[in-house]
Design an enzyme around this catalytic site. Structure first.
Site, PDB file in Angstrom:
ATOM      1  N   ILE A 259       0.789  -1.157   0.024  1.00  0.00           N
ATOM      2  CA  ILE A 259       0.000   0.100  -0.051  1.00  0.00           C
ATOM      3  C   ILE A 259       0.685   1.152   0.064  1.00  0.00           C
ATOM      4  CG2 ILE A 259      -1.510   1.474   1.461  1.00  0.00           C
ATOM      5  CD1 ILE A 259      -3.094  -1.337   2.094  1.00  0.00           C
TER       6      ILE A 259
ATOM      7  N   VAL B 156       1.432   2.715  -3.169  1.00  0.00           N
ATOM      8  CA  VAL B 156       0.564   3.537  -3.988  1.00  0.00           C
ATOM      9  C   VAL B 156       0.220   4.900  -3.116  1.00  0.00           C
ATOM     10  CG1 VAL B 156      -1.849   3.335  -4.706  1.00  0.00           C
ATOM     11  CG2 VAL B 156      -0.622   1.320  -4.739  1.00  0.00           C
ATOM     12  N   GLU B 157       0.418   4.821  -2.058  1.00  0.00           N
ATOM     13  CA  GLU B 157      -0.071   6.001  -0.996  1.00  0.00           C
ATOM     14  C   GLU B 157       1.054   7.012  -1.361  1.00  0.00           C
ATOM     15  OE1 GLU B 157      -2.474   6.949   0.643  1.00  0.00           O
ATOM     16  OE2 GLU B 157      -3.726   5.170   0.538  1.00  0.00           O
ATOM     17  N   SER B 158       2.541   6.690  -1.030  1.00  0.00           N
ATOM     18  CA  SER B 158       3.345   7.615  -0.795  1.00  0.00           C
ATOM     19  C   SER B 158       4.686   7.430  -1.663  1.00  0.00           C
ATOM     20  CB  SER B 158       3.984   7.736   0.536  1.00  0.00           C
ATOM     21  OG  SER B 158       4.180   6.387   1.020  1.00  0.00           O
TER      22      SER B 158
ATOM     23  N   TYR C 117      -7.595   2.590  -7.291  1.00  0.00           N
ATOM     24  CA  TYR C 117      -6.603   2.561  -6.088  1.00  0.00           C
ATOM     25  C   TYR C 117      -6.194   0.904  -6.055  1.00  0.00           C
ATOM     26  CZ  TYR C 117      -5.133   2.830  -1.001  1.00  0.00           C
ATOM     27  OH  TYR C 117      -4.329   2.900  -0.004  1.00  0.00           O
TER      28      TYR C 117
END
Length: 385
Positions: free
Chosen positions: A122, A125-127, A232
């Protein structure tokens, strides 16, 4: 699917109203040790908590063993992102290199909870695996926590500490929150929980109600959601598919050992990162990178529970922290070595003293100090030791 963790049960006490409309997840704050705790410093690394029979090997092999959503790779949206990442292999490698200090530890945390291995990705994708990342909407850290969600989960953001940037705290909280939402709203459906992680539970729940009213399926892959949320999970599944078979996708993954990269040093007294790096022979930039949550370069037991240090420096750090500081020439004082960026006010705050006390102890007429200068700190201000 039901997951049982002590932290998840604790989070069940958090008001669901406070979390309902959150845009992203929050982290628990690193609580201070009990006032009666021992003054002996100690270190631990993540293998100390390992609950599985597993010998260190290759991070990617371990992750592949835990991937559970590979059947999604045939979805058109996932294929789109696979092609996108294949067209930018250098970007994939750059992000993975940034994950190097954290990947094995996050893998272990995901595995011990019985979660799909994809969840360890994750932060890709997030940061882009940047613990200091900040979005224009106010999210911060590896897992991109919004302030409101962090506050609802007890995330501390004061006195030189931001738990959203603390990789240890934020990872535990992100996994807690994903599990909590899956059980609270979605009967254990982690894909819906991840959608809520991105868009907020309110947005996902309204989309499900609308789909149900139309007689349509209410799983993630059939919902009408904001475009970012629609993409996402496809992004997450795409990078997981590439890691599952990098050669087939023309990507050469950097090797990352599935072994400890850092040790956790319990904060029993104030710790200045610059000074710790100097006396322990560490690279200050590397030490700071391991502790992005310490926003003023120091840790205090009132706000931070641990400091992370490179595993190869564990013994040197512990030896320094457990050795008594040499007494200063003044009665009842201990010494502190000034490092770049210090001021009398920051040193006073670090040691629970006052600027005036330090001035008097050292015969200073003003506030001018210089790097390498030794200051006598009144012993009573170091009582936290």
């Amino acid at each position: 699917m039901t997951y049982h963790t002590a932290r998840r049960r604790a989070l069940g006490l958090v008001s669901s109203l406070a979390l309902f409309g959150a845009l992203a997840t929050g982290a628990h704050s690193q609580a201070a040790p009990h006032p009666g705790a021992s003054n002996a410093f100690s270190t631990t690394h993540f293998w100390d908590d390992l609950q599985l029979d597993y010998l260190p090997g290759d991070t990617w092999e371990r992750l592949r063993d835990n991937l559970q959503w590979q059947d999604r790779s045939h979805d058109a949206r996932v294929q789109h992102w696979i092609e996108y990442y294949r067209g930018n292999p250098s970007n994939v490698v750059e992000i993975i290199e940034r994950a190097r200090p954290w990947m094995a530890w996050i893998n272990e945390k995901v595995e011990t909870r019985g979660l799909p291995g994809e969840i360890a990705l994750i932060p890709f994708v997030e940061s882009s695996f940047d613990p200091t990342a900040r979005s224009h909407r106010g999210a911060a850290g590896l897992w991109q926590f919004m302030p409101g969600t962090g506050d609802a989960l007890g995330l501390s953001r004061l006195n030189g500490y931001d738990g959203r940037l603390d990789v240890v705290a934020s990872t535990e909280a992100a996994l807690d929150y994903i599990e909590l939402q899956a059980e609270q709203w979605y009967e254990g459906d982690l894909e819906l929980s991840l959608a809520a992680y991105n868009a907020g539970a309110g947005t996902v729940n309204r989309a499900r109600h609308a789909a149900s009213a139309r007689g349509e399926p209410t799983d993630y892959w059939h919902l009408q959601l904001p475009n970012e949320t629609m993409q996402y999970l496809p992004k997450l599944n795409a990078i997981a598919a590439i890691i599952a078979d990098p050669e087939a996708h023309g990507v050469e993954l950097p090797e990352i050992d599935d072994a400890p990269t850092f040790a956790k040093v319990t904060v029993e007294a104030p710790i200045n990162l610059a000074q710790l790096a100097t006396v322990s022979g560490m690279d200050q930039a590397e030490l700071s990178a391991l502790n992005p949550g310490l926003t003023n370069g120091s840790a205090h037991p009132a706000t931070a529970e641990v400091v992370l240090v490179p595993i190869e420096h564990e013994d040197a750090v512990l030896a320094h922290l457990t050795a008594p500081l040499p007494p200063g020439p003044g009665t009842g004082a201990e010494q502190y070595v000034v490092v770049r960026g210090d001021s009398l006010s920051s040193i006073a705050a670090l040691h629970g003293s006052s600027v005036e006390e330090i001035r008097q102890q050292n015969g200073l007429n003003g506030d001018v100090i210089h790097e390498g200068q030794r200051l006598d700190i009144p012993r009573r201000s170091l009582a936290a030791r």
